[in-house]
Design a protein around this motif. Structure first.
Motif, PDB file in Angstrom:
ATOM      1  N   ASN A 102      22.418 -23.598 -48.099  1.00 54.46           N
ATOM      2  CA  ASN A 102      23.411 -22.686 -48.672  1.00 54.46           C
ATOM      3  C   ASN A 102      24.665 -23.431 -49.108  1.00 54.46           C
ATOM      4  N   LYS A 105      26.511 -22.635 -54.467  1.00 55.43           N
ATOM      5  CA  LYS A 105      26.801 -21.223 -54.670  1.00 55.43           C
ATOM      6  C   LYS A 105      26.881 -20.919 -56.161  1.00 55.43           C
ATOM      7  N   CYS A 174      27.329 -22.645 -61.181  1.00 55.53           N
ATOM      8  CA  CYS A 174      26.726 -23.080 -59.930  1.00 55.53           C
ATOM      9  C   CYS A 174      27.435 -24.348 -59.469  1.00 55.53           C
ATOM     10  N   GLU A 177      29.888 -26.710 -52.214  1.00 59.07           N
ATOM     11  CA  GLU A 177      31.089 -26.675 -51.382  1.00 59.07           C
ATOM     12  C   GLU A 177      31.708 -28.076 -51.284  1.00 59.07           C
ATOM     13  N   ALA A 180      33.229 -24.318 -54.291  1.00 58.77           N
ATOM     14  CA  ALA A 180      33.011 -22.869 -54.377  1.00 58.77           C
ATOM     15  C   ALA A 180      34.079 -22.127 -53.573  1.00 58.77           C
ATOM     16  N   LEU A 193      31.026 -14.060 -55.333  1.00 57.63           N
ATOM     17  CA  LEU A 193      29.795 -14.814 -55.119  1.00 57.63           C
ATOM     18  C   LEU A 193      28.603 -13.956 -55.517  1.00 57.63           C
TER      19      LEU A 193
END
Length: 319
Positions: A102, A105, A174, A177, A180, A193
């Protein structure tokens, strides 16, 4: 006994100070936390190796800097390795030290009304070329039945991502981190998001040039040992690790805390990694992301597990 140990420690520190440091291209991301910890907690010095961090924004740039001779080692996800493997094979992955599903994002302008991935159709979408951003965005589109040819793709950089959204150059993008979270912090209600499926687990790796592997094997093994100490430290002292990540990345601790559980910090080289890279190579060829008439690389030669086998034998399962 104590006196002998003290003497050895001083002797080792002297050797470290005298040795030319190994230059490591360190991507400015939470994924680089084990390296930050190793430096902050003195693990490199403990194991008798001198390093110099060369900061870079994104693993694709870190790899490029290493291949251009600016650094000896690099940090990156596996995708920049895949792209580089089409043109040269004089480098190898030594170990992965964090994974996460994850980290990337999809951030959209609120007024673009993209509440779900299916609404990305016919939009202008930003991506970072040659990085996991490109792969994840394409995967999300295909998974949701959207032909990538039906969207307008715009190449961005991590540094221009925020302004691309703020200036309405893209409807969504896209990005990984902490970019994001920085965008969410800066733009607030102007962005949102987009919930995307976890189609991809990124591995973050330590990569070295083959000539450095051959000429500095003891030093590289010591770096891997320092990273093992770091990953264990992060598991045992998560709050201290979070504070360090926030300090190094210049973001609030609350943002680090929000995303921290997305990552698994541990050393590994397992069989899923070359399989993932093979799939990414097929994707790059199929979608025309590699110029010319490329052949599928054999990724067997792009791993050098000897150091990790010595440091943590159970962490290697490439076969």
């Amino acid at each position: 006994m104590i006196r002998a140990a003290l003497f050895f420690s001083i002797f080792l520190s002297t050797l470290v100070a005298q040795a030319a440091p190994l230059r490591i291209g360190v991507s400015e991301t939470v994924l680089s936390l084990p390296l930050y910890v190793a430096e902050e907690e003195g693990f490199f010095q403990k194991h008798g190796v001198s390093v110099e961090f060369m900061n870079c924004v994104g693993g694709n740039r870190c790899i490029k800097n290493m291949l251009n001779g600016q650094t000896d080692l690099s940090t990156a996800t596996e995708l920049p390795v895949v792209f580089s493997s089409f043109t040269r094979n004089d480098f190898a992955i030594l170990t992965s030290f964090v994974s996460g599903s994850n980290d990337l994002k999809v951030v959209a302008r609120t007024e673009a009304k993209i509440n779900q991935p299916g609404q990305l159709r016919n939009k202008t979408l930003g991506y970072v070329k040659g990085s996991a951003s490109q792969y994840v965005l394409d995967s999300v589109l295909v998974y949701n039945g959207i032909d990538p040819d039906t969207v307008k793709l715009k190449a961005i950089t991590p540094e221009t991502a925020l302004m691309a959204l703020a200036n309405k150059e893209v409807d969504a993008l896209c990005i990984w981190e902490p970019f994001a979270s920085r965008i969410e912090l800066e733009l607030g209600a102007e962005v949102m998001l987009v919930p995307i499926p976890k189609l991809y687990t990124a591995t973050f790796n330590l990569i070295a040039m083959q000539d450095v592997i051959k000429s500095k094997p003891k030093e590289i093994e010591r770096i891997v040992r320092a990273l093992k100490d770091s990953t264990q430290f992060i598991q045992m002292h998560p709050d201290k690790a979070k504070a360090l990540a926030a300090k190094r990345l210049k973001i609030p601790v609350v943002l680090v805390d929000r995303i921290f559980d997305n990552y698994r910090f541990r050393l590994s080289l397992n069989r899923s990694l070359p399989r993932t890279m093979e799939g990414q190579a097929r994707w790059a060829i199929r979608e025309g992301h590699v110029p010319g008439n490329p052949h599928q690389p054999n990724f067997t030669g792009f791993f050098y597990p000897a150091f990790l086998k010595t440091v943590d034998p159970g962490a290697v399962s490439l076969q």
